[in-house]
Design a protein around this motif. Structure first.
Motif, PDB file in Angstrom:
ATOM      1  N   GLU A  61     -26.875 -14.110 -57.191  1.00 21.46           N
ATOM      2  CA  GLU A  61     -26.167 -12.835 -57.284  1.00 21.46           C
ATOM      3  C   GLU A  61     -25.859 -12.516 -58.746  1.00 21.46           C
ATOM      4  N   GLN A  62     -25.389 -11.302 -58.985  1.00 21.00           N
ATOM      5  CA  GLN A  62     -24.962 -10.927 -60.324  1.00 21.00           C
ATOM      6  C   GLN A  62     -23.790 -11.804 -60.744  1.00 21.00           C
ATOM      7  N   GLY A  63     -23.742 -12.166 -62.014  1.00 21.31           N
ATOM      8  CA  GLY A  63     -22.634 -12.979 -62.499  1.00 21.31           C
ATOM      9  C   GLY A  63     -23.120 -14.257 -63.154  1.00 21.31           C
ATOM     10  N   GLU A  64     -22.340 -15.315 -63.003  1.00 23.43           N
ATOM     11  CA  GLU A  64     -22.592 -16.564 -63.711  1.00 23.43           C
ATOM     12  C   GLU A  64     -23.954 -17.158 -63.365  1.00 23.43           C
ATOM     13  N   GLY A  65     -24.312 -17.129 -62.081  1.00 22.52           N
ATOM     14  CA  GLY A  65     -25.599 -17.676 -61.679  1.00 22.52           C
ATOM     15  C   GLY A  65     -26.759 -16.923 -62.301  1.00 22.52           C
ATOM     16  N   ARG A  66     -26.639 -15.608 -62.369  1.00 19.69           N
ATOM     17  CA  ARG A  66     -27.702 -14.799 -62.971  1.00 19.69           C
ATOM     18  C   ARG A  66     -27.811 -15.084 -64.467  1.00 19.69           C
ATOM     19  N   ASP A  67     -26.674 -15.259 -65.098  1.00 18.12           N
ATOM     20  CA  ASP A  67     -26.688 -15.566 -66.526  1.00 18.12           C
ATOM     21  C   ASP A  67     -27.374 -16.894 -66.798  1.00 18.12           C
TER      22      ASP A  67
END
Length: 200
Positions: A61-67
């Protein structure tokens, strides 16, 4: 009048194939992990060799995992992966054989035939995950979503980032969402049945 060979209507065939495209730009309309889980519950019914079902999905999802994911993408794919509402990392579980007694119960112990050959087991997992990935993309389309599969990424980097200590191995990254502005390129030519199909 020639009779169509298809049992599905033209509208459905358009959604699944004729008008479906790989999306390169996404709108802000959200996509939930639950939507994709429902797609998985459908497409898991597609056939694999001895029902091994090696495909695994990491939904980012968007957020830390995407980063964490985006730096492992090829430079030309980073914006797509950053802006898609949801990204699925498709992985192959190279230890599929350990659950074969559950998934292929009429042949107890059949998984043992894969236990001693890591290279062959990986190839079997990779091939059957590719089959399941095709089903998955069609399932995404059937749910009214759009898929943007990309092959440019550092698979070892993604494995190290997300799958350390597991038997999952990255195979493909699929951006999932709804088309945004200028979402696709012109459709490229497809091979004809005359060139691709032989009958004996």
């Amino acid at each position: 009048m020639e009779t169509s060979p298809f049992v599905l209507g033209d509208d459905t065939l358009d959604v699944l194939f004729r008008e479906a495209r790989s999306v390169n730009a996404f709108s802000d309309e959200p996509v939930s992990a639950e939507q994709v889980r429902e797609v998985f519950e459908l497409v898991k019914l597609g056939p694999t060799m001895m029902n091994i079902q090696p495909m695994r999905l990491l939904l980012v999802e968007q957020g830390e995992g995407r980063d964490r994911l985006v730096p492992h993408m090829a430079e030309g794919n980073r914006t797509k992966a950053q802006t898609a509402p949801l990204v699925a990392v498709v992985a192959a579980d190279t230890d599929f054989h350990t659950s074969m007694d559950v998934h292929f119960p009429h042949k107890p112990g059949i998984g043992d035939m894969f236990a001693g050959d890591d290279a062959n087991r990986y190839e079997v997992a990779r091939y059957n995950t590719a089959l399941q990935t095709g089903y998955f993309i069609i399932g995404i389309r059937a749910a009214g979503l759009h898929a943007g599969p990309v092959g440019g990424f550092d698979a070892a980097g993604i494995d190290g980032e997300f799958f350390g200590g597991t038997t999952w191995r990255t195979q493909l990254v699929i951006n999932i969402g709804h088309p945004g502005e200028n979402p696709w390129f012109d459709r490229l030519p497809r091979i004809s049945a005359d060139d691709a199909v032989r009958t004996v």
